[in-house]
Scaffold this active site. Structure first.
Site, PDB file in Angstrom:
ATOM      1  N   HIS A  20       6.963  19.331  -2.772  1.00  0.00           N
ATOM      2  CA  HIS A  20       7.623  18.075  -3.216  1.00  0.00           C
ATOM      3  C   HIS A  20       7.486  17.168  -1.822  1.00  0.00           C
ATOM      4  O   HIS A  20       7.669  17.765  -0.747  1.00  0.00           O
ATOM      5  CB  HIS A  20       9.068  18.341  -3.527  1.00  0.00           C
ATOM      6  N   ASP A  28     -11.847   5.090  -0.953  1.00  0.00           N
ATOM      7  CA  ASP A  28     -13.088   4.606  -1.069  1.00  0.00           C
ATOM      8  C   ASP A  28     -13.858   5.166   0.018  1.00  0.00           C
ATOM      9  O   ASP A  28     -13.696   5.973   0.884  1.00  0.00           O
ATOM     10  CB  ASP A  28     -13.112   2.969  -0.617  1.00  0.00           C
ATOM     11  N   HIS A 106      -3.230  -1.450   6.906  1.00  0.00           N
ATOM     12  CA  HIS A 106      -4.460  -0.657   6.843  1.00  0.00           C
ATOM     13  C   HIS A 106      -4.589   0.196   8.054  1.00  0.00           C
ATOM     14  O   HIS A 106      -4.812   1.421   7.989  1.00  0.00           O
ATOM     15  CB  HIS A 106      -5.592  -1.540   6.815  1.00  0.00           C
ATOM     16  N   TYR A 128     -10.362  -1.875   0.597  1.00  0.00           N
ATOM     17  CA  TYR A 128      -8.969  -1.303   0.736  1.00  0.00           C
ATOM     18  C   TYR A 128      -8.846  -0.614  -0.635  1.00  0.00           C
ATOM     19  O   TYR A 128      -7.647  -0.419  -1.214  1.00  0.00           O
ATOM     20  CB  TYR A 128      -8.110  -2.288   0.706  1.00  0.00           C
ATOM     21  N   ALA A 129      -9.655   0.033  -1.168  1.00  0.00           N
ATOM     22  CA  ALA A 129      -9.617   0.987  -2.459  1.00  0.00           C
ATOM     23  C   ALA A 129      -9.089   2.385  -2.016  1.00  0.00           C
ATOM     24  O   ALA A 129      -9.880   3.255  -2.082  1.00  0.00           O
ATOM     25  CB  ALA A 129     -10.770   1.011  -3.158  1.00  0.00           C
ATOM     26  N   ASN A 130      -7.858   2.301  -1.493  1.00  0.00           N
ATOM     27  CA  ASN A 130      -7.181   3.488  -0.904  1.00  0.00           C
ATOM     28  C   ASN A 130      -5.712   3.784  -1.449  1.00  0.00           C
ATOM     29  O   ASN A 130      -5.085   2.735  -1.369  1.00  0.00           O
ATOM     30  CB  ASN A 130      -7.213   3.421   0.540  1.00  0.00           C
TER      31      ASN A 130
END
Length: 139
Positions: A20, A28, A106, A128-130
């Site tokens: 948990h 990316d 970021h 920014y594909a994270n």
């Protein structure tokens, strides 16, 4: 906690060990991955597999309680941002819980990846594909 099956043994293993609030990153192709963090590299070539393909597989297997996203995605990749929010909304309904969405810079995002159990690198080549996924419990 694991919810289903996945073929990649590294991804399956890391998800099965999550407790948990432990975190797991899907990123990316360009995100720097700290040497101290386990890297699971799925990238084959530009765009393969996509960020959303990898995220879809991971979230089918993982119970998600919260998600952390870089603030910059809103302006630099709005289409993916909307797709991501839609995915998280559908995941909430499927899981029967609320997924808290937190935004950070970021730079702070990159620092937080060092605390994750693993970073799963996609072939995505858009900005920014994270996402950092925070593990929930199934009970």
């Amino acid at each position: 906690m694991k919810k289903g099956t996945v073929l990649n043994s590294d991804i399956s293993s890391v998800i099965s060990r999550l407790g948990h609030t432990d975190t797991l990153v899907v990123c990316d192709a360009g995100l720097p991955i700290p040497k101290s963090t386990t890297r699971i590299d799925m990238a084959l070539t530009q765009g393969v597999p996509s960020f959303m393909q990898v995220l879809g597989v991971v979230t089918n297997e993982m119970q998600v309680e919260a998600a952390i996203i870089a603030e910059e995605i809103k302006h630099h990749n709005p289409q993916l941002h909307e797709t991501l929010l839609t995915h998280l909304e559908q995941l909430q309904k499927h899981q029967g819980n609320t997924i808290e969405i937190r935004y950070t810079t970021h730079e702070q995002f990159k620092q937080q990846t060092a605390e994750s159990q693993a970073v799963i690198r996609s072939g995505e080549c858009s900005p920014y594909a994270n996402i950092i996924l925070c593990a929930g419990v199934t009970f």
